[in-house]
Enzyme design. Structure first.
Site, short mmCIF file in Angstrom:
data_model
loop_
_atom_site.label_atom_id
_atom_site.label_comp_id
_atom_site.label_asym_id
_atom_site.label_seq_id
_atom_site.Cartn_x
_atom_site.Cartn_y
_atom_site.Cartn_z
N PHE A 14 0.83 -1.21 0.00
CA PHE A 14 0.00 0.00 0.00
C PHE A 14 0.87 1.27 0.00
O PHE A 14 0.77 2.10 -0.91
CB PHE A 14 -0.93 -0.11 1.21
N ILE A 15 1.76 1.40 0.95
CA ILE A 15 2.56 2.62 1.02
C ILE A 15 3.65 2.61 -0.06
O ILE A 15 3.88 3.62 -0.73
CB ILE A 15 3.16 2.81 2.43
N ASP A 34 9.71 -6.88 -3.86
CA ASP A 34 8.59 -7.33 -3.02
C ASP A 34 8.56 -8.85 -3.06
O ASP A 34 8.93 -9.44 -4.09
CB ASP A 34 7.26 -6.78 -3.55
N GLY A 39 2.06 -7.78 -0.19
CA GLY A 39 1.90 -6.91 -1.35
C GLY A 39 1.00 -7.54 -2.41
O GLY A 39 0.64 -8.70 -2.31
N GLN A 77 10.07 0.03 3.04
CA GLN A 77 8.66 -0.09 3.46
C GLN A 77 8.26 -1.54 3.72
O GLN A 77 7.20 -1.79 4.31
CB GLN A 77 7.73 0.47 2.38
N TYR A 145 5.44 -6.99 17.36
CA TYR A 145 5.57 -6.10 16.20
C TYR A 145 6.23 -4.78 16.60
O TYR A 145 7.14 -4.29 15.92
CB TYR A 145 4.17 -5.83 15.61
N LYS A 149 9.78 -3.38 15.21
CA LYS A 149 9.89 -2.10 14.49
C LYS A 149 10.85 -1.15 15.21
O LYS A 149 11.62 -0.42 14.57
CB LYS A 149 8.51 -1.47 14.34
N ASN A 174 -0.43 5.16 12.13
CA ASN A 174 -1.63 4.61 11.49
C ASN A 174 -1.92 5.22 10.12
O ASN A 174 -2.88 5.98 9.94
CB ASN A 174 -2.85 4.77 12.42
N ARG A 274 -8.46 -6.10 21.81
CA ARG A 274 -7.45 -6.89 21.12
C ARG A 274 -6.15 -6.95 21.93
O ARG A 274 -5.72 -5.92 22.46
CB ARG A 274 -7.19 -6.23 19.76
#
Ligand code: UD2
Length: 320
Positions: A14-15, A34, A39, A77, A145, A149, A174, A274
């Site tokens: 997406f980005i 990718d 993706g 990304q 996660y 990161k 986000n 969550r």
């Protein structure tokens, strides 16, 4: 391989694909890799211009070396971008998000690229009570996660300190917009809610819906990446910057806005909170303003309108 000035990892995402589109529009030469784990080939097909594409995994060091050869800027990304997925599979999250990032950095260092810009995450801040979050706060990651990161950021800075490779970490808050994948249970909440509501399906809010986010339209993230490539090294190399709009909305408020934009008149289901979730998230963006010259170009409401418009067209197209 064709010459390129920019390498985008995760270019089918997406980005990554949005970044590629903007660079092509500016007449730049773009290469991308990718592994299609998250993706989508359609994102590449939609790009109006030539990219030099290779299907490759971050963990393949030789492929990363080849991809980095001759480029000036690497926009990293590629990731497995999901809190809940990392809670289920911390090893997989670490492998791609940490080992993959280290591999790429080694390749970028050896190819002597000018700069690596990294998609870091606001999840690094965790549930620290202070709002807005600014970069000199001590990180307190909750999910695997978020740990992965944040570890990636530390590697970025380490490669600057140890090898002089210029790096910039952008802590995305986000990011949402057209082309964000709505189809996985791990998809971002806006992609999910918008497609569900346009199809008349009932979305599920995890928890009481009073959690808030600094939802950031993708064009702002694209702009931040391009600025991060060109900002003076002495001001940005080895550093971390928030990329956000500096506004926050709750999930309940967002759901109401989306009811208006999608004409969905039903209610939402409330599910359990969550695991690994953060309650409130809001960025102080003054550091990026000062050193990158970053200003959010598209605010939340406008971004939401554009995004709903895009998904509406997609869904209409699918029906024909
Ligand atoms: C985190 C990071 C974000 C980015 C992203 C990558 C924070 C504050 N943000 O996003 O910057 O790195 O990870 O994936 O850590 N939700 C529902 N219903 C659904 C889906 C989600 O209620 O069907 C809730 C979810 O519980 C959460 C909120 O929506 O409270 C946002 O969830 P998300 O998965 O879109 O993004 P988040 O905040 O984990």
């Amino acid at each position: 391989m064709a010459m390129a000035r920019y390498l985008i990892t995760g270019i089918a995402g997406f980005i990554g694909s949005t970044l590629a589109g903007e660079l092509l529009k500016r007449g730049e030469k773009v290469r991308g890799v990718d592994n299609f784990s998250t993706g989508n080939k359609e994102n590449l097909a939609e790009l109006s211009g030539e990219i030099d594409f290779g299907e490759a995994d971050l963990l393949d060091l030789d492929a990363m070396k080849l991809a980095c050869s001759g480029v000036d800027y690497v926009l990293h990304q590629a990731a497995i971008p999901s809190v809940p997925k990392s809670v289920l599979d911390p090893i997989g999250s670490n492998r791609t998000n940490v080992d993959g990032t280290v591999n790429l950095l080694v390749a970028a260092r050896d190819a002597k690229v000018k700069r690596v810009v990294y998609a870091a995450s606001s999840s690094a801040y965790g549930d620290t009570p202070t709002l807005p979050k600014h970069e000199d706060m001590t990180p307190d990651p909750i999910s695997p996660y978020a740990v992965a990161k944040l570890t990636g950021e530390h590697y970025m800075t380490s490669f600057y300190r140890c090898y002089g490779l210029e790096t910039v970490s952008l802590r995305y808050f986000n990011i949402f917009g057209p082309r964000q994948d709505p189809s996985s249970p791990y998809s971002g909440v806006l992609a999910k809610f918008i497609t569900q509501m346009l199809k008349g399906q009932q979305p599920t809010i995890f928890g009481d819906g009073e959690q808030s986010r600094d939802f950031t339209y993708v064009d702002n993230a694209v702009e931040a990446n391009l600025l991060a490539c060109k900002a003076p090294g002495e001001q940005v190399a080895g550093k971390v910057f928030n990329v956000a709009t500096g506004q926050r909305v709750t999930l309940n408020e967002t759901f109401k806005l989306l009811q208006g934009l999608t004409s969905y008149s039903g209610s939402a289901i409330h599910g359990a909170e969550r695991g690994g979730d953060i309650k409130h998230s809001l960025a102080d963006i003054s550091l990026a303003e000062k050193h990158l010259g970053y200003k959010p170009k598209v605010n939340f409401e406008e971004g939401l309108r554009r995004t709903v418009g895009w998904y509406r067209e997609q869904i209409a197209g699918d029906r024909h």
